[in-house]
Write a protein that holds these residues in place. Structure first.
Motif, PDB file in Angstrom:
ATOM      1  N   LYS B  38      -9.537  -4.925  -1.310  1.00  0.00           N
ATOM      2  CA  LYS B  38      -9.086  -5.203  -0.239  1.00  0.00           C
ATOM      3  C   LYS B  38      -9.859  -5.489   1.139  1.00  0.00           C
ATOM      4  O   LYS B  38     -10.976  -5.630   0.854  1.00  0.00           O
ATOM      5  N   ALA B  41      -8.171  -1.892   6.217  1.00  0.00           N
ATOM      6  CA  ALA B  41      -6.852  -1.140   6.604  1.00  0.00           C
ATOM      7  C   ALA B  41      -5.975  -1.692   6.323  1.00  0.00           C
ATOM      8  O   ALA B  41      -4.618  -1.430   5.954  1.00  0.00           O
ATOM      9  N   GLU B  42      -5.947  -2.325   3.994  1.00  0.00           N
ATOM     10  CA  GLU B  42      -4.401  -2.360   3.821  1.00  0.00           C
ATOM     11  C   GLU B  42      -5.696  -2.001   2.483  1.00  0.00           C
ATOM     12  O   GLU B  42      -6.008  -1.128   2.319  1.00  0.00           O
ATOM     13  N   GLY B  43      -4.456  -1.614   1.694  1.00  0.00           N
ATOM     14  CA  GLY B  43      -4.467  -0.763   0.228  1.00  0.00           C
ATOM     15  C   GLY B  43      -4.860  -1.770  -0.954  1.00  0.00           C
ATOM     16  O   GLY B  43      -4.690  -3.125  -0.502  1.00  0.00           O
TER      17      GLY B  43
END
Lengths: 111, 112
Positions: B38, B41-43
């Motif tokens: 991860k 700010a991302e999954g």
């Protein structure tokens, strides 16, 4: 590469208000999921959805939560009456268990 | 929920060297094991997986090892690259369930 899209990226809401988090899964996927991550804690499973019904849910997913696939593309998570402890990143995912695809998440802040 | 433990919160390695990330679990019913990474700010992004009938799976620079008797999972990245800097999560599931159980994550920093 196909993506799972989540909106909004950040939602601030008053305690007790209802929120709806939205997700557009990958179009040919049949399984959909919601996870959440409270700051500093693990990513936790909330619910899985298949064939227009909940297939599995965790103990976190109580009566305050609901999911819906209102049309052919969207998948939503509703929290009826938000609490401070609902503040977290909420991730939608689609695909099958052997490596499904997550969206970028919605940061929910309950004040 | 202490079913999954990533005991080291962070790891720093030099570019080109091997990164070894470890994970321990307690639930002997787990039968499929996955690693996600991860970026901020991302999954989580799926990286590599292994089923309980195997003890090793390779995909390019990434190799996952499973020691069922020790209930230990590890991820080897070699050679490590600065772009590998991320938080890595081990995750597990068991037959018939769509639920993933995640570890708390380990932050890997690969220094140029």
């Amino acid at each position: 590469e196909p993506e799972v899209t989540q909106t909004p990226s950040h939602q601030v809401t008053q305690m007790g208000q209802e929120v709806i988090l939205r997700c557009v899964p990958i179009s040919n996927h049949l399984y959909f999921y919601w996870y959440r991550q409270i700051l500093g804690q693990k990513v936790e499973f909330l619910v899985s959805f298949y064939n227009n019904e909940i297939s599995e849910k965790s103990e976190i997913f109580d009566d305050q939560f609901s999911v819906e696939r209102p049309d052919g593309s969207n998948f939503t998570l509703k929290i009826r009456s938000t609490k401070l402890e609902d503040s977290a990143m909420y991730f939608c995912a689609s695909g099958q268990i052997y490596g499904y695809t997550f969206g970028s998440g919605t940061r929910l802040t309950v004040v | 929920d202490q079913q999954v433990k990533q005991n080291s919160p962070s790891l720093s390695v030099q570019e080109g060297r091997i990164s070894i990330l470890n994970c321990d679990y307690t639930n002997s019913m787990f039968d499929y094991f996955l690693w996600y990474k991860k970026y901020p700010a991302e999954g989580p992004t799926f990286l590599i997986s292994i089923s309980s009938i195997k003890d090793k799976n390779e995909d390019g620079r990434f190799t996952v090892f499973l020691n069922k008797s020790a209930k230990h999972l590890s991820l080897h990245i070699v050679p490590s690259q600065p772009g590998d800097s991320a938080v890595y999560f081990c995750s597990f599931t068991q037959g018939g369930s769509e639920k993933l159980v995640f570890g708390k994550g380990m932050k890997l920093t690969v220094n140029p």
